[in-house]
Design a protein around this motif. Structure first.
Motif: not given
Length: 436
Positions: A208-211, A305-313, A352-359
């Motif tokens: 669901c998260t990428p969508v 979104t860019s930071i999330s993808v960068l951290l995951v990569a 924390i911001i990224l966790i809320f954003y992903l949720m």
């Protein structure tokens, strides 16, 4: 002296337990009240009749509210733990934050896991079967008959799930020790079953998260007012008003016997009214809202979104290169021992911001999937069965959020080594504890 020290230790332990229980109750009461207002906002008003069904709906409403409050608590506990860690590092000897300790955080995680199990395996199935029950044939109708039928259905469901797990365990690991462990219902079976639910929740989050990340721009574009570039809103409102009047005249001239044309025109008129409201809202919006808020929110979404993808990569590359970077091979700092980020409080706030954003993105992606599109609640027109389904879905997603955050490297908090104020309450094996 030893007797006085023992009494003092007992008093300190008693006061600590009372303080933690009071804090947990107050936090849950706040979440319950907020969850109740959210559910009543979407609950269908026609369900509020004064009869037997009204009592059943009220009981199901309370159970659904409890489940939604537990889900919100499970989502907020991870940011709360990160904030608590940074506060304890910044003010280690402050008298006014002595209540914020590892024992409290550990107890909150244990309660979140316990209530998640209770809601997922007991309360929500009971609410659904109780709502759908009518009582066995031949028995006197009433609340008791419906409760009896619900309990029988719960027992049959428990036996079915137990049989499925038993067969799966026999097929995967046909060992006497693994089969005997299924007899230990509290220490092994329920945590194992909850871990399976968390695994399914993680897979659902990963789907669901990428969508949701791609849909967030569309959703925010619908909620915010877009800038008016080379657009004449007055002319568009005038045209849509003429179209609305034309549809109303056509509806007034049609006879009631032409049901198909009337239904089609009413739907078209409703769409025209919705479009007219959107245009009027864009016209009434201020220049700051049109030209500043919308671009700023879109840029912020793009950055997150860019930071999330960068951290995951980066975390995936670390997992491929360094074996010790695996979640099972690392033991992060406990509460108040070390900062979770090299940037200190700023890095923790970013996590924390990224966790809320992903949720939020995962919830948006969940409702964007075709198979779950019918689950979208509607304001004032959502049946209780659909509310129960939404509460269960959010509970599964929230229970998997710490596991996914830990796997993706968004936090490195570790609670199992957290110093406790006492050894009376030991951590239980559960999905949340393993996630942290």
């Amino acid at each position: 002296m030893e007797g006085q020290d023992e009494v003092s230790a007992r008093e300190q332990h008693f006061h600590s337990q009372v303080r933690e229980s009071t804090i947990c109750f107050l936090l849950f009461a706040i979440l319950y009240i907020v969850s109740y207002f959210i559910i009543t906002r979407y609950k269908r008003k026609s369900d509020e009749q004064e009869d037997e069904d009204a009592i059943v709906n009220r009981i199901s409403l309370f159970l659904s509210t409890f489940t939604l409050a537990v889900s919100a608590g499970a989502v907020l506990l991870l940011p709360f733990s990160i904030i608590s860690n940074e506060i304890l590092l910044s003010f280690p000897q402050n008298y006014y934050i002595q209540w914020l300790n590892g024992s409290l955080i550990h107890g909150l995680w244990n309660l979140a896991s316990l209530f998640s199990n209770l809601c997922l395996f007991v309360l929500m199935p009971f609410a659904f079967f109780f709502l759908e029950s009518e009582g066995f044939a031949g028995l006197k109708k009433g609340i008791r008959a419906r409760i009896l039928e619900t309990l029988v259905m719960l027992i049959l469901l428990a036996l079915l799930i137990l049989g499925i797990v038993w067969v799966a365990s026999a097929l995967i690991d046909n060992d006497a020790a693994s089969m005997e462990s299924l007899y230990d219902l509290w220490e092994f079976y329920l945590p194992y079953l909850y871990s399976c639910i968390s695994l399914m929740g993680c897979l659902l989050l990963l789907l669901c998260t990428p969508v949701g990340l791609s849909r967030m721009f569309t959703v925010m574009g619908q909620l915010l007012v877009k800038p008016t570039i080379l657009e004449d809103l007055d002319e568009q409102i005038y045209i849509i008003t003429l179209e609305e009047e034309a549809l109303q005249r056509r509806l007034g001239g049609l006879s009631s016997s032409v049901e198909y044309n009337v239904t089609e025109l009413e739907q078209e008129l409703e769409n025209v009214k919705i479009l007219k409201k959107k245009l009027e809202r864009r016209k009434k919006a201020s220049a700051w809202e049109r030209n500043l808020v919308y671009p700023a929110v879109m840029v912020l979404l793009l950055i997150e979104t860019s930071i999330s993808v960068l951290l995951v990569a980066c975390n995936i590359l670390c997992l491929l290169v360094d074996e010790t970077a695996m979640p099972k091979g690392t033991r992060g700092p406990g509460i108040g021992n070390a900062s979770l980020s090299a940037f200190g409080f700023v890095g923790a706030a970013l996590e924390i911001i990224l966790i809320f954003y992903l949720m939020v993105s995962s919830v948006v992606g969940f409702y964007s999937l075709r198979c779950f599109g019918n689950f979208i609640p509607r304001k004032g027109d959502t049946a209780m069965t659909k509310i129960i389904g939404n509460c269960v879905s959010i509970l599964v997603l929230s229970s998997a959020l710490p596991v996914m955050s830990r796997t993706l490297g968004l936090h490195k908090l570790h609670l199992s080594d957290t110093p406790r104020d006492s050894d009376a309450a030991k951590p239980s094996a559960n999905g949340h504890q393993k996630a942290l």
